[in-house]
Design an enzyme around this catalytic site. Structure first.
Site, PDB file in Angstrom:
ATOM      1  NE  ARG A 524      -1.977  -0.792   3.677  1.00 49.90           N
ATOM      2  CZ  ARG A 524      -2.396  -0.147   4.751  1.00 49.90           C
ATOM      3  NH1 ARG A 524      -3.629   0.341   4.799  1.00 49.90           N
ATOM      4  NH2 ARG A 524      -1.604   0.021   5.790  1.00 49.90           N
ATOM      5  CB  SER A 585       6.753  -6.365   7.406  1.00 49.54           C
ATOM      6  OG  SER A 585       6.004  -5.178   7.516  1.00 49.54           O
ATOM      7  CG  ASP A 639       4.790  -5.722  10.129  1.00 44.09           C
ATOM      8  OD1 ASP A 639       5.842  -6.028  10.731  1.00 44.09           O
ATOM      9  OD2 ASP A 639       4.013  -6.562   9.647  1.00 44.09           O
TER      10      ASP A 639
HETATM   11 MG    MG Z   1       0.093  -6.499   8.088  1.00 45.75          MG
END
Ligand code: MG
Ligand code: ADP
Length: 894
Positions: A524, A585, A639
């Site tokens: 995103r 992440s 994250d």
């Molecule tokens: Mg996630």
């Protein structure tokens, strides 16, 4: 007068509907923990949780305690669908007075009967063999049953009053008496009421019978109820046979308006006036009496037997059910009626014969109709509680009224259909329900016990004890220390990566930021506005094709820049240069807030030329290649850190971040003096634990099961992320699938036949676990899931599947808790506190959507770390918000 009498015996349809409603209400009342004590319909749990499936085989002994006899029965089942059981039986008369004597003498007598019977029926070599002989005990008295083989006698009835039995476990008493007879190979495995047998004998392969109606001297019914609704029993999964004891329906007055004066007279003359009101309208013990009272009344009104002597009718019991049946079953003419009445000593006219026949038909017809009302109530109740639109079910029927009254079946069928049109009941005759059925119950109990043993063998390794969890916690703690140590870091399985985030937000952060979120299910791009009023944002999801995930690093980062440009164009942001926070992440060795070397890819990414490189630099280079000059990357973060930061914006106590989604990981605020891998001793730094790799050095090998090893071997990173593979969404479904395959192979599921689909890797999704474990058996959904996999699941398959899912998700939650316990305990010790109060920001769809995961996690954590008071906050869009907040904190510091 005759017409009036007949009308009073005929109940209008609307009244039947109302009565059915009352019966259903009473059933619910009898099952509820709050109200069962007052319920008239007792709804007694029987602890019989399955019906025969036809595979039962072996020898089964039955002992039935009857009015003045003991019946013994030896049944041999062949596993042939129970089509042709072999049976031998013997009846023993009870000695005078034994039913009023000492309890021990009664049980000794029963045991002697067993001993005699076995001596006659089995050859000496089989009786001396090692083989166990299971025994089912039919004990038709009111008991408080707490297990199939545990039942405390509440009160004697039917003329029994032996001393020293009330309040005792009668199974135990029988077993002791049997042991005294040196029959130590005989095990009393089940105790049951006589009605249950009917249900059991009607079940054969592929045709479970789930309701039984006994229309005999008394009347009763039992059926298979959803176990979780039987609140008076502990059992919560699957189904349990409930003995309704519906004979007492109406004892609270609900049936008063349909009681005729004849019925009232019968009740008054009975030994228990006011009790068993329903039974007194329908039991064959009473039907002759009702007719007798009707005849007396009508004679008094001069509507019958005018001018003749009816003194014979004054005697209780002269008019039997057999008389009634003889009178009504003859369709042509009244010759039989006349004969029956004359044998009784009456002198009926032709007209009397016709009228008596009408009365008898009305009384017996009403009894059949009322049975249908009861059956309809059960049918609708089952249909509703199973969440079905239509119910198809088999109903076993037995008893004198059923066999003796030619129209009984027809009435039972048509009236119940009228009252419960949504249900289709198929009536099946039962022969010798109590005896053969008892053998079936016993056989089923043994089948289930054997199955249970195998299930436990399969699931046992997944069930962790408290000691196991403590050990995992201790190992995690040890690996944490090693990860933090300057010299041990390189070989630690928990990498404990510094993040260069030294403060959680204080709520004063402000500004507009760009954020990227890479490493979850979606990639995103976001714009985040942090103002005094709070945080607002807009975002766009972009797909990263597998070809790019697993292609070259250049392609990957070029693609990312393309997405950013697209987003900025759409959001009208091309002209501004906003500080950018990059949520990335994957495990990185961070050298500063904006400098991070990728240690290894996880979660399906393998893009080449990235490992060992500075990810921020790779992004900047791509921007240069794409001639995108307005990009200012100020921070890269994991994250978990983003999740902690975004919750920290609202809760200053939030110093831990946790992810349980596709993967699992955690971060927390550690004392700088403990972080051996970064210079400086002042303050704290957030540590990205990368705990998914916990166990990669072999320290968790003892808890890995066969299933875990198979799952690990088929991933793209075998031997890596071993802790994560026990916990996170990417793997739980696959672990369940491996268990299902083994269980099918062991004939525990799907009749031993796995579908081709079930043999496909990753076909069983983790979100299935959420549906399957949802409270209150969502049977239809479970079936739907299995049907999707081309599996034709029985009810028991669905229940077992649920147990498998529970075992897998519970273990995941407990392991996660053991990891967290190590973290919070370390934080507490770091700060020298007796009690630590701390919050965890959590993200991840598994944690958020699974119905029990978070509860199990929190419960286990409380247990493992009692000195820590930990609260959990769900993070809303932690990766986006968190990236902005890290960037904000960084630009504030700069
Ligand atoms: Mg996630
Ligand atoms: P990520 O961790 O990739 O950022 P999520 O937090 O959304 O993304 O987690 C996605 C994972 O959650 C999927 O891999 C899937 O296994 C799991 N999942 C999706 N839906 C459910 C659900 N209803 N119940 C439990 N797990 C689910």
């Amino acid at each position: 007068q005759i017409q009036r009498a007949l009308r009073s015996l005929c109940i209008p349809l609307e009244r039947l509907h109302v009565m059915k409603g009352h019966m259903m209400q009473d059933m619910c009342k009898g099952l509820s923990r709050q109200t069962y004590a007052q319920a008239k319909v007792r709804m007694l749990p029987t602890y019989i949780c399955s019906t025969p499936n036809g595979t039962e085989k072996g020898n089964f002994l039955v002992v039935e305690l009857c009015q003045n006899q003991v019946r013994t029965l030896l049944v041999t089942l062949y596993g042939d669908g129970n089509m042709s059981p072999q049976m031998m039986y013997k009846i023993f008369d009870m000695p005078e007075g034994i039913t009023q004597g000492e309890g021990e003498a009664l049980f000794d007598f029963i045991a002697q009967c067993v001993s005699h019977f076995l001596a006659e029926t089995t050859s000496p070599d089989t009786s001396s063999s090692e083989e166990r002989l299971p025994l089912g005990f039919v004990f038709p008295f009111t008991c408080k049953q707490t297990q199939l083989d545990k039942a405390e006698l509440l009160s004697w009835s039917k003329g029994f009053s032996c001393s020293g039995v009330v309040g005792k476990d009668v199974v135990q008493m029988l077993q002791s008496a049997i042991n005294k007879q040196e029959l130590s190979h005989v095990d009393v495995v089940a105790l049951m009421n006589d009605t249950v047998g009917t249900l059991m004998t009607c079940s054969t392969e592929g045709r479970p019978c789930e309701i039984a109606v006994v229309a005999d001297k008394g009347s009763n019914c039992c059926f298979m109820a959803e176990a979780y609704l039987v609140e008076t029993a502990e059992e919560t999964s699957g189904r349990m046979c409930v003995n309704t004891e519906w004979g007492c329906f109406g004892d609270d007055g609900t049936l008063n308006d349909i009681f005729t004066p004849y019925d009232e007279s019968v009740d008054e003359e009975s030994c228990n006036p006011g009790e068993k009101r329903f039974e007194k309208l329908v039991g064959t013990l009473y039907l002759g009496e009702i007719v007798r009272h009707a005849l007396i009344a009508l004679t008094a009104e001069k509507a019958l037997f005018t001018g003749t002597d009816i003194a014979v009718l004054k005697e209780k019991g002269v008019f039997t059910i057999q008389h009634v049946l003889d009178i009504i079953n003859n369709e042509d003419g009244t010759t039989d009626v006349k004969r029956v009445l004359e044998v009784l000593g009456l002198q009926p006219s032709e007209r009397d014969c016709g009228r008596v026949q009408q009365i008898c038909r009305a009384v017996v017809g009403r009894a059949a109709t009322l049975h249908a009302v009861g059956l309809a109530a059960i049918l609708s109740y089952m249909c509703q509680t199973r969440d079905l639109e239509t119910l198809m079910v088999n109903v076993g029927v037995e008893g004198e009224l059923y066999t003796g009254y030619s129209r009984f079946e027809e009435i039972l069928q048509s009236v119940s259909r009228l009252l419960s049109p949504e249900c289709m009941a198929t009536l099946l005759p039962s022969r010798d329900g109590s005896g053969r059925g008892a053998a079936m119950v016993t056989a089923v109990a043994l089948r289930l016990a054997a199955q249970r043993r195998v299930v436990n063998e399969v699931l046992g390794p997944l069930r962790l004890t408290r000691a196991d969890l403590e050990k995992v916690q201790a190992l995690m703690r040890q690996e944490m220390e090693r990860g933090l140590g300057k010299h041990t870091n390189a070989t630690a399985s928990v990498r404990m990566l510094p993040t260069y985030v030294t403060h959680t937000p204080d709520g004063t952060e402000q500004g507009d930021f760009l954020a990227l979120d890479l490493g979850g299910t979606n990639f995103r791009v976001l714009v985040v506005r942090v103002t005094e009023e709070g945080i607002s944002m807009a975002s766009e999801i972009y797909v990263i094709p597998v070809a790019i995930m697993q292609g070259t690093g250049e392609r990957l980062f070029d693609h990312i820049i393309d997405c950013i440009v697209d987003f900025q164009t759409k959001q009208n942001l091309m002209t501004q240069t906003l500080p950018l926070g990059f949520t990335f992440s994957f495990p990185c060795q961070q050298m500063g807030l904006d400098k991070a070397l990728l240690l290894t890819w996880t979660k399906g990414f393998t893009a080449s030329g990235c490992v060992g490189q500075d990810v921020v630099q790779l992004l900047r280079e791509a921007a240069r290649r794409k001639q995108h000059s307005g990009l200012q990357v100020v921070a890269l973060l994991n994250d978990t850190v983003g999740t902690m930061m975004s919750c920290g914006y609202d809760d200053p106590k939030c110093e831990i971040g946790l992810i349980v989604g596709t993967g699992t990981n955690a971060c927390y605020m550690e004392e700088m003096k403990n972080v051996g891998t970064v210079e400086g001793d002042e303050g704290r730094m957030c540590i990205n634990m990368e705990w998914g790799a916990f166990g990669d050095n072999g320290c968790l090998d003892h808890i890995f099961t066969h299933f875990d090893r198979v799952v690990d071997e088929t991933t793209i990173n075998p031997g890596k992320q071993r802790f994560e593979k026990l916990i996170s969404g990417m793997y739980l479904g696959e672990i369940v699938r491996q268990i299902l395959l083994v269980m099918t192979e062991k004939q525990l599921l799907f009749q031993g036949k796995p579908s081709r689909k079930l043999q496909t890797r990753n076909i069983f999704q983790t979100k299935f676990l959420s549906t399957i474990e949802l409270n209150g058996l969502a049977l239809r959904q479970i079936r739907a899931i299995l049907n999707e996999l081309d599996l034709d699941a029985s009810f028991e398959d669905s229940v077992l599947l649920r147990e498998v899912c529970q075992a897998v998700s519970l273990r995941a939650a407990q392991l996660c808790a053991a990891g967290l316990a190590a973290v919070v305990e370390k934080m507490r010790e770091n700060r020298g506190l007796d009690q630590l109060s701390v919050s965890v920001g959590v993200d991840g769809t598994l944690y958020k959507l699974h119905p029990c995961f978070s509860q199990n996690l929190q419960k286990t954590l409380k247990d493992l770390a009692p000195k820590c008071d930990v609260s959990f906050h769900l993070s809303e869009d932690g990766s986006g918000k968190g990236a902005a907040l890290v960037a904000a904190v960084a630009s504030r510091a700069a």
